[in-house]
Design a protein around this motif. Sequence first.
Motif, PDB file in Angstrom:
ATOM      1  N   ALA A 119       1.306  -2.804  43.427  1.00 24.16           N
ATOM      2  CA  ALA A 119       0.924  -2.015  42.257  1.00 24.16           C
ATOM      3  C   ALA A 119       0.064  -0.816  42.651  1.00 24.16           C
ATOM      4  CB  ALA A 119       0.165  -2.898  41.267  1.00 24.16           C
ATOM      5  N   TYR A 120       0.118   0.190  41.807  1.00 28.07           N
ATOM      6  CA  TYR A 120      -0.676   1.410  41.985  1.00 28.07           C
ATOM      7  C   TYR A 120      -2.140   1.098  42.294  1.00 28.07           C
ATOM      8  CZ  TYR A 120      -3.890   4.922  40.228  1.00 28.07           C
ATOM      9  OH  TYR A 120      -4.972   5.741  40.086  1.00 28.07           O
ATOM     10  N   GLN A 121      -2.761   0.197  41.509  1.00 23.85           N
ATOM     11  CA  GLN A 121      -4.207  -0.052  41.659  1.00 23.85           C
ATOM     12  C   GLN A 121      -4.557  -0.461  43.090  1.00 23.85           C
ATOM     13  OE1 GLN A 121      -6.002   0.757  39.176  1.00 23.85           O
ATOM     14  NE2 GLN A 121      -4.666   0.567  37.403  1.00 23.85           N
ATOM     15  N   ASP A 179      -6.793  10.103  31.837  1.00 22.25           N
ATOM     16  CA  ASP A 179      -5.921   8.969  31.492  1.00 22.25           C
ATOM     17  C   ASP A 179      -6.114   7.849  32.517  1.00 22.25           C
ATOM     18  OD1 ASP A 179      -4.819  10.805  33.311  1.00 22.25           O
ATOM     19  OD2 ASP A 179      -2.770  10.165  32.911  1.00 22.25           O
ATOM     20  N   LEU A 180      -6.748   8.153  33.648  1.00 21.12           N
ATOM     21  CA  LEU A 180      -6.983   7.123  34.670  1.00 21.12           C
ATOM     22  C   LEU A 180      -8.427   6.620  34.680  1.00 21.12           C
ATOM     23  CD1 LEU A 180      -4.707   8.599  37.440  1.00 21.12           C
ATOM     24  CD2 LEU A 180      -4.431   6.386  36.319  1.00 21.12           C
ATOM     25  N   LEU A 181      -9.229   7.096  33.707  1.00 20.91           N
ATOM     26  CA  LEU A 181     -10.635   6.661  33.656  1.00 20.91           C
ATOM     27  C   LEU A 181     -10.743   5.134  33.618  1.00 20.91           C
ATOM     28  CD1 LEU A 181     -13.630   7.568  33.347  1.00 20.91           C
ATOM     29  CD2 LEU A 181     -13.274   7.550  30.880  1.00 20.91           C
ATOM     30  N   VAL A 233     -10.715  13.301  42.037  1.00 15.66           N
ATOM     31  CA  VAL A 233     -10.671  14.118  40.817  1.00 15.66           C
ATOM     32  C   VAL A 233      -9.274  13.958  40.232  1.00 15.66           C
ATOM     33  CG1 VAL A 233     -10.881  16.448  39.873  1.00 15.66           C
ATOM     34  CG2 VAL A 233     -12.356  15.738  41.753  1.00 15.66           C
ATOM     35  N   ARG A 234      -9.189  13.456  39.002  1.00 17.82           N
ATOM     36  CA  ARG A 234      -7.881  13.192  38.393  1.00 17.82           C
ATOM     37  C   ARG A 234      -8.031  13.187  36.875  1.00 17.82           C
ATOM     38  NH1 ARG A 234      -7.829   6.928  40.582  1.00 17.82           N
ATOM     39  NH2 ARG A 234      -9.586   6.213  39.357  1.00 17.82           N
ATOM     40  N   GLY A 235      -6.898  13.060  36.185  1.00 18.66           N
ATOM     41  CA  GLY A 235      -6.915  13.136  34.729  1.00 18.66           C
ATOM     42  C   GLY A 235      -7.624  11.936  34.113  1.00 18.66           C
ATOM     43  N   LEU A 271       1.609  10.988  48.777  1.00 18.77           N
ATOM     44  CA  LEU A 271       2.701  10.907  47.820  1.00 18.77           C
ATOM     45  C   LEU A 271       2.791   9.476  47.339  1.00 18.77           C
ATOM     46  CD1 LEU A 271       4.081  13.616  47.429  1.00 18.77           C
ATOM     47  CD2 LEU A 271       3.606  13.415  49.849  1.00 18.77           C
ATOM     48  N   GLU A 272       2.592   9.269  46.053  1.00 19.03           N
ATOM     49  CA  GLU A 272       2.581   7.913  45.500  1.00 19.03           C
ATOM     50  C   GLU A 272       4.016   7.525  45.110  1.00 19.03           C
ATOM     51  OE1 GLU A 272      -0.862   7.425  42.829  1.00 19.03           O
ATOM     52  OE2 GLU A 272      -1.969   7.207  44.693  1.00 19.03           O
ATOM     53  N   ASP A 273       4.791   7.248  46.156  1.00 16.62           N
ATOM     54  CA  ASP A 273       6.229   7.015  45.994  1.00 16.62           C
ATOM     55  C   ASP A 273       6.589   5.538  46.150  1.00 16.62           C
ATOM     56  OD1 ASP A 273       5.593   6.846  48.657  1.00 16.62           O
ATOM     57  OD2 ASP A 273       7.324   7.971  49.379  1.00 16.62           O
ATOM     58  N   GLY A 292     -11.526  15.318  49.455  1.00 14.48           N
ATOM     59  CA  GLY A 292     -10.820  15.195  48.173  1.00 14.48           C
ATOM     60  C   GLY A 292      -9.363  14.860  48.432  1.00 14.48           C
ATOM     61  N   ARG A 293      -8.638  14.591  47.360  1.00 14.73           N
ATOM     62  CA  ARG A 293      -7.225  14.260  47.582  1.00 14.73           C
ATOM     63  C   ARG A 293      -6.325  14.686  46.425  1.00 14.73           C
ATOM     64  NH1 ARG A 293      -6.257  10.541  43.328  1.00 14.73           N
ATOM     65  NH2 ARG A 293      -6.946   8.448  43.788  1.00 14.73           N
ATOM     66  N   PHE A 294      -5.061  14.974  46.820  1.00 12.51           N
ATOM     67  CA  PHE A 294      -3.977  15.097  45.858  1.00 12.51           C
ATOM     68  C   PHE A 294      -3.242  13.768  45.925  1.00 12.51           C
ATOM     69  CE2 PHE A 294      -3.757  19.504  47.832  1.00 12.51           C
ATOM     70  CZ  PHE A 294      -4.278  20.190  46.758  1.00 12.51           C
ATOM     71  N   ALA A 295      -2.863  13.207  44.766  1.00 11.48           N
ATOM     72  CA  ALA A 295      -2.102  11.948  44.801  1.00 11.48           C
ATOM     73  C   ALA A 295      -0.950  11.986  43.795  1.00 11.48           C
ATOM     74  CB  ALA A 295      -3.035  10.768  44.513  1.00 11.48           C
ATOM     75  N   PRO A 296      -0.059  12.963  43.912  1.00 13.46           N
ATOM     76  CA  PRO A 296       1.020  13.067  42.922  1.00 13.46           C
ATOM     77  C   PRO A 296       2.058  11.953  43.059  1.00 13.46           C
ATOM     78  CG  PRO A 296       1.340  14.673  44.669  1.00 13.46           C
ATOM     79  CD  PRO A 296       0.017  14.012  44.933  1.00 13.46           C
ATOM     80  N   SER A 297       2.688  11.630  41.949  1.00  8.76           N
ATOM     81  CA  SER A 297       3.794  10.662  41.949  1.00  8.76           C
ATOM     82  C   SER A 297       5.105  11.440  41.946  1.00  8.76           C
ATOM     83  CB  SER A 297       3.765   9.804  40.683  1.00  8.76           C
ATOM     84  OG  SER A 297       2.548   9.127  40.596  1.00  8.76           O
ATOM     85  N   PRO A 298       5.938  11.269  42.958  1.00 10.61           N
ATOM     86  CA  PRO A 298       7.184  12.040  43.009  1.00 10.61           C
ATOM     87  C   PRO A 298       8.279  11.425  42.149  1.00 10.61           C
ATOM     88  CG  PRO A 298       6.929  10.752  45.003  1.00 10.61           C
ATOM     89  CD  PRO A 298       5.720  10.466  44.162  1.00 10.61           C
TER      90      PRO A 298
HETATM   91  N1  GLU Z   1      -0.195   9.286  41.053  1.00  7.98           N
HETATM   92  C1  GLU Z   1      -0.985   9.445  39.875  1.00  7.98           C
HETATM   93  C2  GLU Z   1      -0.403  10.547  39.014  1.00  7.98           C
HETATM   94  O1  GLU Z   1       0.361  11.362  39.493  1.00  7.98           O
HETATM   95  C3  GLU Z   1      -2.422   9.804  40.198  1.00  7.98           C
HETATM   96  C4  GLU Z   1      -3.158   8.646  40.721  1.00  7.98           C
HETATM   97  C5  GLU Z   1      -4.598   8.947  41.106  1.00  7.98           C
HETATM   98  O2  GLU Z   1      -5.010  10.104  41.129  1.00  7.98           O
HETATM   99  O3  GLU Z   1      -5.296   7.973  41.400  1.00  7.98           O
HETATM  100  O4  GLU Z   1      -0.706  10.574  37.837  1.00  7.98           O
END
Ligand code: GLU
Length: 306
Positions: free
Chosen positions: A184-186, A206-208, A202-204, A42-44, A6-12
């Motif tokens: 880009a993010y994608q 809003d990214l579906l 696993v994420r919110g 870290l999605e920086d 699994g992963r955490f992918a927060p945007s700082p």
């Molecule tokens: N970096 C995105 C955010 O913080 C999440 C991207 C992802 O989970 O794919 O909302």
Amino acid sequence: MSDVVGRFAPSPSGRMHLGNLWACLLAWLAARSAGGRMVLRLEDLDPDRCRPEYCDQILRDLEWLGLDWDGAPVYQSRRTEAYAAAFQALANQGLLYPCFCTRAQRLAASAPHRSDGEAIYDGRCRRLSEAERRELEQVRSPAWRAAVPEQTISFCDLLQGFYQEELSRDCGDFILRRSDGVYAYQLAAVVDDAFMGVTQVVRGDDLLSSTPRQLWLQERLGLPHPEYGHLPLLLAPDGRRLAKRDRDLELGRLQQSYTAPELVGLLAHAAGLLDRLEPVTPREVLPLFAWEKLPRQDLTLSLPKP
Ligand code: GLU
């Protein structure tokens, strides 16, 4: 140990808020309860919005909550070469074209909107001739878009069930590199999920609607498809969608009123994993995690104390 990663992918781009904690906690519980690994990225990528001190803060905040990860964090700002290689691989397949439209031109086109609220690009730069492209290149550096085919992409989400989009109609040609050269993010997310061996995202939710684009990119780049679970969003007590600019539910503020176990208890209770509100550590919730218990609809959080 299982094969789940699994992963955490927060945007700082600011301090984490309650919605980010919700996604991080559930991603961690999903992976760890399956005996899996958890990685952190870290999605920086966006230099205008991201700051190194926010990255450090995120690491501290995850630790404070009791969420751990395996290996060193991956910083997207240091992975440009990998994105450039993927970008080139797509270009070699004839899938990219330069787009010279300004933001104002895109908005003026009053195109229909995708389910994530973004306007669907009308494809005008896809139709430019070579001569027109050369002329425009003199005045402006272009963004680069993927020319999406008329193709239906479907998948079965762990929480939302069957989901599909017809790429050209529901999504449109999307940006892979901005005009200032930032990938880009994608693209970055797809390249890094594969690089980090992620099997479960696993994420919110809003990214579906990003997921069909990401599945398509994986297909074009010969990368494996992870499984996806899109969480219903946690709304503020007044029904607002949480955003980084709303300071009231960011972690710094929450820490003034709650301990880490109190916050985890609050989130785990909202997730249907705890019968009553009580302070718990993430480890204590692990044996209680089950996908079937999680809510399917966005939920409004009621905060018991100030
Ligand atoms: N970096 C995105 C955010 O913080 C999440 C991207 C992802 O989970 O794919 O909302």
